[in-house]
Design an enzyme around this catalytic site. Structure first.
Site, PDB file in Angstrom:
ATOM      1  N   SER A 240       0.829  -1.223   0.000  1.00 28.87           N
ATOM      2  CA  SER A 240       0.000   0.000   0.000  1.00 28.87           C
ATOM      3  C   SER A 240       0.855   1.263   0.000  1.00 28.87           C
ATOM      4  O   SER A 240       0.577   2.213  -0.746  1.00 28.87           O
ATOM      5  CB  SER A 240      -0.967  -0.003   1.184  1.00 28.87           C
ATOM      6  OG  SER A 240      -0.297  -0.316   2.383  1.00 28.87           O
ATOM      7  N   HIS A 270      -2.008  -8.962   1.804  1.00 28.96           N
ATOM      8  CA  HIS A 270      -1.676  -7.701   2.495  1.00 28.96           C
ATOM      9  C   HIS A 270      -2.789  -7.414   3.516  1.00 28.96           C
ATOM     10  O   HIS A 270      -3.098  -8.266   4.343  1.00 28.96           O
ATOM     11  CB  HIS A 270      -1.503  -6.613   1.425  1.00 28.96           C
ATOM     12  CG  HIS A 270      -0.917  -5.317   1.904  1.00 28.96           C
ATOM     13  ND1 HIS A 270      -0.209  -5.185   3.067  1.00 28.96           N
ATOM     14  CD2 HIS A 270      -0.921  -4.059   1.346  1.00 28.96           C
ATOM     15  CE1 HIS A 270       0.187  -3.924   3.218  1.00 28.96           C
ATOM     16  NE2 HIS A 270      -0.236  -3.217   2.186  1.00 28.96           N
ATOM     17  N   HIS A 318       5.727 -12.974   7.226  1.00 30.74           N
ATOM     18  CA  HIS A 318       5.964 -11.578   6.841  1.00 30.74           C
ATOM     19  C   HIS A 318       7.145 -11.505   5.890  1.00 30.74           C
ATOM     20  O   HIS A 318       8.087 -12.296   5.992  1.00 30.74           O
ATOM     21  CB  HIS A 318       6.230 -10.689   8.062  1.00 30.74           C
ATOM     22  CG  HIS A 318       5.987  -9.253   7.776  1.00 30.74           C
ATOM     23  ND1 HIS A 318       6.958  -8.434   7.246  1.00 30.74           N
ATOM     24  CD2 HIS A 318       4.872  -8.483   7.908  1.00 30.74           C
ATOM     25  CE1 HIS A 318       6.446  -7.222   7.074  1.00 30.74           C
ATOM     26  NE2 HIS A 318       5.183  -7.225   7.465  1.00 30.74           N
ATOM     27  N   ARG A 327       3.153  -5.087  16.609  1.00 30.46           N
ATOM     28  CA  ARG A 327       1.775  -4.596  16.505  1.00 30.46           C
ATOM     29  C   ARG A 327       0.808  -5.682  16.977  1.00 30.46           C
ATOM     30  O   ARG A 327      -0.247  -5.387  17.536  1.00 30.46           O
ATOM     31  CB  ARG A 327       1.449  -4.182  15.060  1.00 30.46           C
ATOM     32  CG  ARG A 327       2.336  -3.074  14.531  1.00 30.46           C
ATOM     33  CD  ARG A 327       2.124  -2.849  13.051  1.00 30.46           C
ATOM     34  NE  ARG A 327       2.493  -4.016  12.258  1.00 30.46           N
ATOM     35  CZ  ARG A 327       2.354  -4.109  10.927  1.00 30.46           C
ATOM     36  NH1 ARG A 327       1.846  -3.090  10.248  1.00 30.46           N
ATOM     37  NH2 ARG A 327       2.728  -5.199  10.286  1.00 30.46           N
ATOM     38  N   ASP A 373      -2.238  -8.727  11.559  1.00 27.72           N
ATOM     39  CA  ASP A 373      -3.603  -9.125  11.215  1.00 27.72           C
ATOM     40  C   ASP A 373      -4.123 -10.301  12.023  1.00 27.72           C
ATOM     41  O   ASP A 373      -5.330 -10.565  12.031  1.00 27.72           O
ATOM     42  CB  ASP A 373      -3.672  -9.465   9.715  1.00 27.72           C
ATOM     43  CG  ASP A 373      -3.326  -8.271   8.858  1.00 27.72           C
ATOM     44  OD1 ASP A 373      -3.804  -7.173   9.176  1.00 27.72           O
ATOM     45  OD2 ASP A 373      -2.562  -8.431   7.895  1.00 27.72           O
TER      46      ASP A 373
HETATM   47  N1  NMX Z   1       1.119 -19.893   5.500  1.00 29.14           N
HETATM   48  C1  NMX Z   1       1.561 -20.791   4.592  1.00 29.14           C
HETATM   49  N2  NMX Z   1       2.614 -20.590   3.784  1.00 29.14           N
HETATM   50  C2  NMX Z   1       3.265 -19.428   3.948  1.00 29.14           C
HETATM   51  C3  NMX Z   1       2.895 -18.477   4.892  1.00 29.14           C
HETATM   52  C4  NMX Z   1       1.760 -18.734   5.679  1.00 29.14           C
HETATM   53  N3  NMX Z   1       1.290 -17.854   6.563  1.00 29.14           N
HETATM   54  N4  NMX Z   1       3.733 -17.422   4.814  1.00 29.14           N
HETATM   55  C5  NMX Z   1       4.613 -17.728   3.817  1.00 29.14           C
HETATM   56  N5  NMX Z   1       4.318 -18.936   3.308  1.00 29.14           N
HETATM   57  C6  NMX Z   1       4.966 -19.588   2.166  1.00 29.14           C
HETATM   58  C7  NMX Z   1       4.867 -18.683   0.951  1.00 29.14           C
HETATM   59  O1  NMX Z   1       3.605 -18.768   0.330  1.00 29.14           O
HETATM   60  C8  NMX Z   1       6.022 -19.188   0.115  1.00 29.14           C
HETATM   61  O2  NMX Z   1       5.597 -20.365  -0.505  1.00 29.14           O
HETATM   62  P1  NMX Z   1       6.053 -20.744  -2.007  1.00 29.14           P
HETATM   63  O3  NMX Z   1       7.537 -20.907  -1.925  1.00 29.14           O
HETATM   64  O4  NMX Z   1       5.318 -21.999  -2.299  1.00 29.14           O
HETATM   65  O5  NMX Z   1       5.632 -19.579  -2.856  1.00 29.14           O
HETATM   66  C9  NMX Z   1       7.059 -19.551   1.167  1.00 29.14           C
HETATM   67  O6  NMX Z   1       6.341 -19.717   2.407  1.00 29.14           O
HETATM   68  C10 NMX Z   1       8.120 -18.480   1.378  1.00 29.14           C
HETATM   69  O7  NMX Z   1       7.477 -17.255   1.676  1.00 29.14           O
HETATM   70  P2  NMX Z   1       8.194 -16.152   2.606  1.00 29.14           P
HETATM   71  O8  NMX Z   1       9.441 -15.733   1.911  1.00 29.14           O
HETATM   72  O9  NMX Z   1       8.286 -16.622   4.006  1.00 29.14           O
HETATM   73  O10 NMX Z   1       7.091 -14.984   2.607  1.00 29.14           O
HETATM   74  P3  NMX Z   1       6.852 -13.859   1.507  1.00 29.14           P
HETATM   75  O11 NMX Z   1       7.749 -12.704   1.830  1.00 29.14           O
HETATM   76  O12 NMX Z   1       6.888 -14.388   0.126  1.00 29.14           O
HETATM   77  O13 NMX Z   1       5.337 -13.459   1.814  1.00 29.14           O
HETATM   78  C11 NMX Z   1       3.471 -12.942   3.208  1.00 29.14           C
HETATM   79  C12 NMX Z   1       4.966 -12.734   2.961  1.00 29.14           C
HETATM   80  C13 NMX Z   1       3.010 -12.032   4.326  1.00 29.14           C
HETATM   81  C14 NMX Z   1       2.716 -12.564   1.920  1.00 29.14           C
HETATM   82  C15 NMX Z   1       3.217 -14.435   3.557  1.00 29.14           C
HETATM   83  O14 NMX Z   1       3.880 -14.729   4.775  1.00 29.14           O
HETATM   84  C16 NMX Z   1       1.756 -14.778   3.657  1.00 29.14           C
HETATM   85  O15 NMX Z   1       1.141 -15.099   2.628  1.00 29.14           O
HETATM   86  N6  NMX Z   1       1.159 -14.756   4.911  1.00 29.14           N
HETATM   87  C17 NMX Z   1      -0.253 -14.991   5.075  1.00 29.14           C
HETATM   88  C18 NMX Z   1      -1.072 -13.784   4.661  1.00 29.14           C
HETATM   89  C19 NMX Z   1      -0.894 -12.646   5.650  1.00 29.14           C
HETATM   90  O16 NMX Z   1      -1.012 -12.806   6.849  1.00 29.14           O
HETATM   91  N7  NMX Z   1      -0.648 -11.442   5.115  1.00 29.14           N
HETATM   92  C20 NMX Z   1      -0.584 -10.229   5.936  1.00 29.14           C
HETATM   93  C21 NMX Z   1       0.801  -9.578   6.013  1.00 29.14           C
HETATM   94  C22 NMX Z   1       0.739  -8.349   6.858  1.00 29.14           C
HETATM   95  N8  NMX Z   1      -0.117  -7.327   6.253  1.00 29.14           N
HETATM   96  O17 NMX Z   1      -1.000  -6.834   6.873  1.00 29.14           O
HETATM   97  O18 NMX Z   1       0.092  -6.951   5.091  1.00 29.14           O
HETATM   98  C1  MLT Z   2       2.145  -3.717   6.464  1.00 30.48           C
HETATM   99  O1  MLT Z   2       1.790  -3.222   7.522  1.00 30.48           O
HETATM  100  O2  MLT Z   2       2.222  -3.027   5.418  1.00 30.48           O
HETATM  101  C2  MLT Z   2       2.376  -5.184   6.390  1.00 30.48           C
HETATM  102  O3  MLT Z   2       2.899  -5.686   7.568  1.00 30.48           O
HETATM  103  C3  MLT Z   2       3.097  -5.669   5.158  1.00 30.48           C
HETATM  104  C4  MLT Z   2       4.527  -5.258   4.978  1.00 30.48           C
HETATM  105  O4  MLT Z   2       5.139  -4.559   5.780  1.00 30.48           O
HETATM  106  O5  MLT Z   2       5.071  -5.691   3.931  1.00 30.48           O
END
Ligand code: NMX
Ligand code: MLT
Length: 438
Positions: A240, A270, A318, A327, A373
């Site tokens: 964002s 996100h 994350h 947070r 979240d």
């Molecule tokens: N559950 C299952 N698999 C996960 C999760 C999770 N919570 N988090 C990461 N992975 C997987 C990810 O999909 C990736 O798989 P692949 O290699 O098959 O593509 C692998 O682990 C490596 O990912 P990371 O490098 O640890 O994480 P990345 O930086 O790519 O993504 C998020 C970060 C936040 C997108 C990821 O952790 C996620 O999808 N979390 C769940 C959704 C979430 O809670 N998002 C909110 C973030 C905060 N916000 O408010 O924005």
């Molecule tokens: C945020 O607050 O924007 C989320 O934790 C995602 C991020 O920092 O990448």
């Protein structure tokens, strides 16, 4: 106004630093890029600048150099509250200085002049199908309000000057942060309360007024203040904040820029993860518990079922953080104090005990710990805000503070249009074969 003059002073101090860095040290290397980063979402590449906040992977966010507890402790509190008014935090984000009560009062008075949302914006949202997602309504409302942009009018005036442009971004930024809670409350009442709208109470600060506009009482006023401050900023690289910065770098005005940022926030990886967490938790209760108490075994099974079906566990993981999000901790402490016996809080706490182990065993995520979240919906649910598709709107109200403070500084420091270079897959293959780009 004192805040605008304080920002002007700060910008005047900062500009020579940016000029010196560019002119005298512009070729100093601060990072290098691997193929993995190029394909993998530019993770960790140092190529953005902001002084509004910084995210340390171990420690979490610091706003203007202060941790979350330090931020809450140092700012003047809202009357009768444990939390600062959002207006106080806004002064701090924009200047890096803790405001006096008199300075906070001035922001409070200023926002009251700005907070009316034009009636045509409400009519546009009313014309949308009532089952449109509230984030679509929020970004439509912000986009529709673009006609009010002082920055766009200044650009169109023909007297645009790079050094003055920030003043118009500042004006739009203040209008947006003052109006967005009113717009959000309108959407809430439209969608879930039969369009019975409550007027602004001019005696209340931003968080308190939002609470009363959605029909909440005193305790929720602190929830709103805490929530908006916690969600405000997470350095510049998140979707964002980065989108808002990118769009504005083309000199699109703050309304267009933040509407774009909100569309990014609406993604399930996100901001929408807060909605997904509630959805996951309630489905778990329905499918696995059938009225019985949760157990660690049942939670473990549900987590594995989710992972085995190829889905992510919402609220965990994350891109930058490698520890529990402070947070999350801050909201957890609020729950421990104000709603320790809440069944949903107990369940989410049990998930917190189990999920990091399951995710570690699963072995994919680099961070098995909870993010912001994982906890936020519990508080909303407890106070009766049970329409969980609205939770990302609350995030969007808070995130406006960080994005708008950043845009003011972006323009003040005259940051360039953002335009990274792309390459082809063939080029990557060639450089891979050669052991690097020569
Ligand atoms: N559950 C299952 N698999 C996960 C999760 C999770 N919570 N988090 C990461 N992975 C997987 C990810 O999909 C990736 O798989 P692949 O290699 O098959 O593509 C692998 O682990 C490596 O990912 P990371 O490098 O640890 O994480 P990345 O930086 O790519 O993504 C998020 C970060 C936040 C997108 C990821 O952790 C996620 O999808 N979390 C769940 C959704 C979430 O809670 N998002 C909110 C973030 C905060 N916000 O408010 O924005
Ligand atoms: C945020 O607050 O924007 C989320 O934790 C995602 C991020 O920092 O990448």
């Amino acid at each position: 106004m004192a805040l605008k003059e304080a920002v002007r002073r700060k910008l005047d101090e900062f500009r020579p630093r940016i000029a010196r860095l560019t002119k005298e040290h512009g070729k100093v290397k601060i990072d290098e890029v691997t193929i993995e980063q190029c394909i993998g979402g530019a993770r960790d590449i140092r190529c953005l600048v902001t002084d509004i906040s910084y995210l340390d992977p171990q420690e979490g966010i610091r706003f203007r150099g202060k941790t979350i507890p330090e931020t809450f402790a140092s700012l003047p509190k809202a009357p009768g509250s444990e939390y600062p008014a959002v207006e106080s935090f806004w002064y701090f984000l924009l200047t890096g200085e803790v405001p006096t009560q008199a300075q906070v009062d001035e922001v409070l008075a200023d926002w009251k002049q700005r907070q009316e949302v034009p009636a045509y914006v409400f009519e546009i949202i009313r014309a949308m199908p009532r089952d449109s997602h509230p984030m679509t309504m929020l970004s439509t409302g912000i986009g529709a309000m673009q006609r009010e942009s002082k920055f766009a009018a200044y650009y169109a005036s023909g007297s645009f000057h790079k050094l003055n442009a920030w003043e118009y971004v500042y004006e739009d930024a203040c209008d947006i942060v003052a109006r967005i809670p009113v717009l959000a409350a309108f959407i809430y009442n439209l969608k879930y309360r039969g369009d019975v709208q409550r007027p602004i109470d001019p005696a209340l600060d931003m968080g308190a007024n939002f609470a009363q506009m959605i029909g909440q009482g005193k305790e929720y006023m602190d929830v709103a203040r805490m929530y908006f401050i916690l969600h405000s900023d997470h350095e510049s690289g998140n979707v964002s904040a980065h989108t808002t910065h990118l769009v504005h770098s083309a000199l699109s005005d703050p309304y267009l820029s933040y509407a774009a940022g909100l569309n990014g926030l609406a993604g399930p990886l996100h901001g929408r993860a807060n909605q997904e967490v509630l959805d996951w938790t309630l489905k778990f209760q329905e499918k696995y518990l059938g009225g019985e108490e949760p157990t660690r075994e049942l939670i473990t099974k549900a987590l594995w079922d989710t992972l085995n079906s190829g889905q992510v566990i919402p609220g965990y993981g994350h891109a930058v953080l490698r520890k529990t999000d402070p947070r999350y901790t801050s909201q957890r402490e609020f729950c421990q104090k104000h709603l320790p016996g809440d069944p949903l809080f107990k369940l989410v706490s049990m998930i917190f005990e189990v999920a990091p182990g399951v995710l570690t065993e699963h072995g994919k995520t680099k961070n098995p710990w909870p993010n912001v979240d994982a906890q936020s919906g519990v508080i909303q649910w407890h106070y009766g805000v049970k329409e969980w598709d609205f939770y990302t709107v609350l995030f969007g109200v808070g995130r406006a503070l960080g994005c708008m403070a950043n845009l003011t500084w972006d323009r003040g420091l005259g940051y360039a249009i953002e335009r990274p270079k792309s390459v082809t897959t063939g080029m990557l293959e060639q450089w891979a074969a050669e052991g690097g780009r020569r």
